[in-house]
Design an enzyme around this catalytic site. Structure first.
Site, mmCIF file in Angstrom:
data_model
loop_
_atom_site.group_PDB
_atom_site.id
_atom_site.type_symbol
_atom_site.label_atom_id
_atom_site.label_comp_id
_atom_site.label_asym_id
_atom_site.label_seq_id
_atom_site.Cartn_x
_atom_site.Cartn_y
_atom_site.Cartn_z
ATOM 1 N N GLU A 27 -1.875 -0.342 -3.074
ATOM 2 C CA GLU A 27 -1.278 -0.783 -1.808
ATOM 3 C C GLU A 27 -2.031 -2.000 -1.297
ATOM 4 O O GLU A 27 -3.241 -2.133 -1.509
ATOM 5 C CB GLU A 27 -1.359 0.359 -0.785
ATOM 6 C CG GLU A 27 -0.840 -0.048 0.600
ATOM 7 C CD GLU A 27 -0.641 1.131 1.560
ATOM 8 O OE1 GLU A 27 -0.957 2.269 1.195
ATOM 9 O OE2 GLU A 27 -0.157 0.871 2.678
ATOM 10 N N ASN A 72 2.105 2.628 3.874
ATOM 11 C CA ASN A 72 2.463 2.170 5.217
ATOM 12 C C ASN A 72 2.708 0.668 5.243
ATOM 13 O O ASN A 72 3.520 0.166 6.025
ATOM 14 C CB ASN A 72 1.360 2.533 6.207
ATOM 15 C CG ASN A 72 1.179 4.038 6.345
ATOM 16 O OD1 ASN A 72 2.060 4.809 5.985
ATOM 17 N ND2 ASN A 72 0.034 4.463 6.856
ATOM 18 N N ASN A 172 8.817 4.464 2.731
ATOM 19 C CA ASN A 172 7.578 5.244 2.677
ATOM 20 C C ASN A 172 7.399 6.063 3.949
ATOM 21 O O ASN A 172 7.484 5.501 5.049
ATOM 22 C CB ASN A 172 6.375 4.300 2.540
ATOM 23 C CG ASN A 172 5.051 5.048 2.538
ATOM 24 O OD1 ASN A 172 4.747 5.750 1.575
ATOM 25 N ND2 ASN A 172 4.276 4.929 3.609
ATOM 26 N N GLU A 173 7.176 7.337 3.803
ATOM 27 C CA GLU A 173 6.816 8.232 4.928
ATOM 28 C C GLU A 173 7.603 7.916 6.196
ATOM 29 O O GLU A 173 7.030 7.715 7.275
ATOM 30 C CB GLU A 173 5.305 8.163 5.203
ATOM 31 C CG GLU A 173 4.484 8.679 4.055
ATOM 32 C CD GLU A 173 2.989 8.840 4.363
ATOM 33 O OE1 GLU A 173 2.519 8.351 5.397
ATOM 34 O OE2 GLU A 173 2.295 9.453 3.531
ATOM 35 N N TYR A 244 -2.810 14.965 1.539
ATOM 36 C CA TYR A 244 -4.222 14.563 1.630
ATOM 37 C C TYR A 244 -5.003 15.554 2.501
ATOM 38 O O TYR A 244 -5.902 15.151 3.210
ATOM 39 C CB TYR A 244 -4.338 13.215 2.333
ATOM 40 C CG TYR A 244 -3.728 12.012 1.678
ATOM 41 C CD1 TYR A 244 -4.334 11.425 0.569
ATOM 42 C CD2 TYR A 244 -2.604 11.401 2.210
ATOM 43 C CE1 TYR A 244 -3.811 10.260 0.013
ATOM 44 C CE2 TYR A 244 -2.078 10.232 1.663
ATOM 45 C CZ TYR A 244 -2.691 9.679 0.562
ATOM 46 O OH TYR A 244 -2.185 8.526 0.021
ATOM 47 N N GLU A 292 1.725 10.430 -3.575
ATOM 48 C CA GLU A 292 0.426 10.198 -2.934
ATOM 49 C C GLU A 292 -0.300 11.532 -2.884
ATOM 50 O O GLU A 292 0.176 12.466 -2.243
ATOM 51 C CB GLU A 292 0.578 9.641 -1.514
ATOM 52 C CG GLU A 292 1.084 8.206 -1.475
ATOM 53 C CD GLU A 292 1.005 7.575 -0.091
ATOM 54 O OE1 GLU A 292 0.033 7.848 0.648
ATOM 55 O OE2 GLU A 292 1.918 6.806 0.248
ATOM 56 N N GLN A 351 -5.843 6.166 -4.059
ATOM 57 C CA GLN A 351 -5.218 5.017 -4.705
ATOM 58 C C GLN A 351 -6.053 4.645 -5.921
ATOM 59 O O GLN A 351 -6.926 5.416 -6.290
ATOM 60 C CB GLN A 351 -5.084 3.877 -3.712
ATOM 61 C CG GLN A 351 -4.226 4.282 -2.507
ATOM 62 C CD GLN A 351 -3.770 3.100 -1.616
ATOM 63 O OE1 GLN A 351 -4.020 1.945 -1.874
ATOM 64 N NE2 GLN A 351 -3.089 3.462 -0.512
HETATM 65 O O1 AHR Z 1 -2.759 6.034 0.971
HETATM 66 C C1 AHR Z 1 -3.038 5.682 2.287
HETATM 67 C C2 AHR Z 1 -1.856 5.880 3.221
HETATM 68 O O2 AHR Z 1 -1.584 7.244 3.337
HETATM 69 C C3 AHR Z 1 -0.546 5.278 2.774
HETATM 70 O O3 AHR Z 1 -0.410 3.954 3.148
HETATM 71 C C4 AHR Z 1 0.459 6.130 3.497
HETATM 72 O O4 AHR Z 1 1.688 6.191 2.821
HETATM 73 C C5 AHR Z 1 -0.226 7.462 3.645
HETATM 74 O O5 AHR Z 1 -0.122 7.973 4.919
#
Ligand code: AHR
Length: 502
Positions: A27, A72, A172-173, A244, A292, A351
């Site tokens: 990213e 993001n 994305n999200e 996450y 992710e 990432q």
């Molecule tokens: O990977 C970091 C961020 O986490 C990404 O930009 C987003 O998609 C997620 O919330």
């Protein structure tokens, strides 16, 4: 010592090992692109300014797909800013990460990097501030051979061949209130369906990913998937999953059990997708793109974007340093992804470099491997063929987050061509070795051809630029077979790989 056992049988298969399980994510965020993959000042920089050391480490990791350019970031991105002569490209505010993007790297540079790294691109389109037309323009730029405005622009920019990108993320999200242009499930579902339908008019064989929830903790989780797929089911192949939630916050036992959470997450998204399938009365299944996932210490200072009038280029952001326990959890999450190979058809470790990443760099300097590098590289390099359904008999331990959890987490793969069977196993015990017995009666004649363990008496040990080699997977001399079974001793808090062949 405590004991556990596993039974394997060549007839009990979950599905193929998918190369795309071993994807990652680049990213425009922090130092992932600038001083990560691209750094003309680095000693290993090539003629395009790409770091040769990062390309080599990406290959060593065995990365298949790379999701790009966000995250993001993509929800405010104008992809046209990143093409043509670099000197003419605008510097733009990146609102997602409160940074400035010089646009030195854009789609052409990324695709050139991707070819050098031997990875497949997974492109995301901006459905935050933009919509159907801009997605179509980018698709035309990337995938149409020649003879149209955007395809000829690509050719003029040096890429005679179309990039032929197969996987595309529709935003994305989009459920996240932090996302630029976030939407309700109905708003997003309609836009995603329209975008998908139009994109398929250019290229019917694209593989399209609709945004699932940003995570299982979102208040709309489940309902979001149901509504979005209600609009998009016929037009997409995958629904995304992002997670996450896993970090060690003083409860190591629960942290080591993180894969229980990932299994549950997959099960829930599958249930939502299959509910829509039932309503629609169709045979087609929508699978999961887990695009992710990682351990992420979100509360640490490095995870906070700049504020006020400070809009730096490539600031230090999300630069988590991982320890041995983090690597064991990453290994366990990989076991979960393999175990769910029937429904998780693609995944991206978020990432690749510097940003919650297995690879770290010094700007203009050296690079190094984090502890999490090793389980990923081993799983990617050694899992092949079919994923076998394993029957685990294990002592349980009590966790605050997930209740009673097996001490052993394991999966196995079998490659019929090479005859090799590989067992991937994690010992979650905080203080005890685990004696593992694997019933191999279904695989007569197999013997140990390699066994390694990653562990350390101090599970908080972290790699650094000066020392990334003191704690790596080392030979585990306890592994042996007697014709009918394998026995091996797994250290406390460890990631283990046993290769069996003839
Ligand atoms: O990977 C970091 C961020 O986490 C990404 O930009 C987003 O998609 C997620 O919330």
């Amino acid at each position: 010592m405590i004991h556990a056992s596993l039974s394997l049988d060549p007839a009990f298969r979950i599905g193929p090992v998918r190369r795309r399980t071993f994807g990652s994510f680049v990213e425009h965020l922090g130092r992932c692109v600038y001083t990560g993959i691209y750094d003309p000042e680095a000693p290993t920089a090539d003629e395009d300014g790409f770091r040769g050391d990062v390309i080599d480490l990406t290959r060593e990791l065995g990365i298949s797909t790379i999701r790009y350019p966000g995250g993001n970031f993509v929800s405010g991105y104008r992809w046209e800013d990143g093409i043509g002569p670099v000197a003419d490209r605008p510097r733009r505010l990146d609102l997602a990460w409160h940074s400035t993007d010089p646009n030195t790297v854009g789609v052409d540079e990324f695709m050139r990097w991707s070819a050098k790294a031997g990875t497949e691109a997974m492109m995301a389109v901006n459905l935050g501030t933009r919509g159907v037309q801009e997605a179509l323009d980018l698709l035309e730029y990337c995938n149409v051979d020649a003879g149209t405005y955007w395809s000829d622009q690509r050719r003029a920019n040096g890429a005679a061949e179309a990039y032929d990108i197969r996987m595309w993320c529709l935003g994305n999200e989009m459920d996240g209130p932090w996302q630029i242009g976030s939407k309700t499930a109905d708003e997003y579902g309609r836009l995603a369906a329209e975008t998908a339908r139009a994109m398929r008019m250019i290229d019917p064989d694209l593989e399209l990913v609709a945004c699932g929830s940003s995570g299982v903790v979102m208040p709309t989780f489940g309902e979001w998937e149901r509504t979005v797929l209600g609009h998009t089911y016929e037009h997409v192949d995958y629904i995304s999953a992002h997670a996450y939630y896993w970090e060690e916050d003083g409860d190591l036992g629960s942290f080591l059990a993180s894969a229980v959470d990932m299994d549950h997450f997959v099960e829930s998204v599958v249930a939502a997708a299959d509910l829509v399938r039932a309503h629609k009365k169709v045979g087609k299944r929508v699978h999961i793109s887990f695009d992710e996932w990682n351990v992420w210490y979100q509360k640490r200072a490095e995870s906070q974007p700049p504020t006020g009038k400070d809009w730096p280029v490539a600031p230090v952001l999300l630069e988590d340093t991982y320890n041995v326990a983090d690597a064991v959890v990453v290994g366990s999450l990989l076991i979960s992804l393999l175990r769910n190979t029937d429904r998780v058809h693609s995944a991206s470790l978020a990432q690749l470099v510097n940003v919650i990443a297995p690879i770290m760099t010094e700007p203009g300097g050296r690079s190094w491997r984090q502890t999490t590098f090793f389980p990923f590289a081993q799983a990617s390099q050694l899992a092949s063929g079919e994923v076998l359904r394993v029957e685990v008999q294990s002592p349980l331990y009590e966790t605050a987050r997930f209740g009673d959890v097996p001490v052993l987490d394991a999966v196995a793969t079998q490659d019929e061509e090479t005859g090799e069977v590989v067992v991937f196993a994690v010992n979650r015990s905080l203080d005890q070795e685990l004696g593992l017995t694997v019933d191999l009666r279904g695989f007569p004649g197999l013997r140990v051809v390699g066994a390694t363990s990653l562990s350390n008496p101090d599970h908080t040990w972290q790699a650094s630029v000066d020392d990334d080699a003191s704690v790596t997977p080392v030979d585990n001399g306890t592994a042996s077979t007697d014709g009918e079974s394998l026995t091996v001793t797994l250290p406390a808090v460890s990631w283990n790989v046993v290769r069996l062949g003839r």
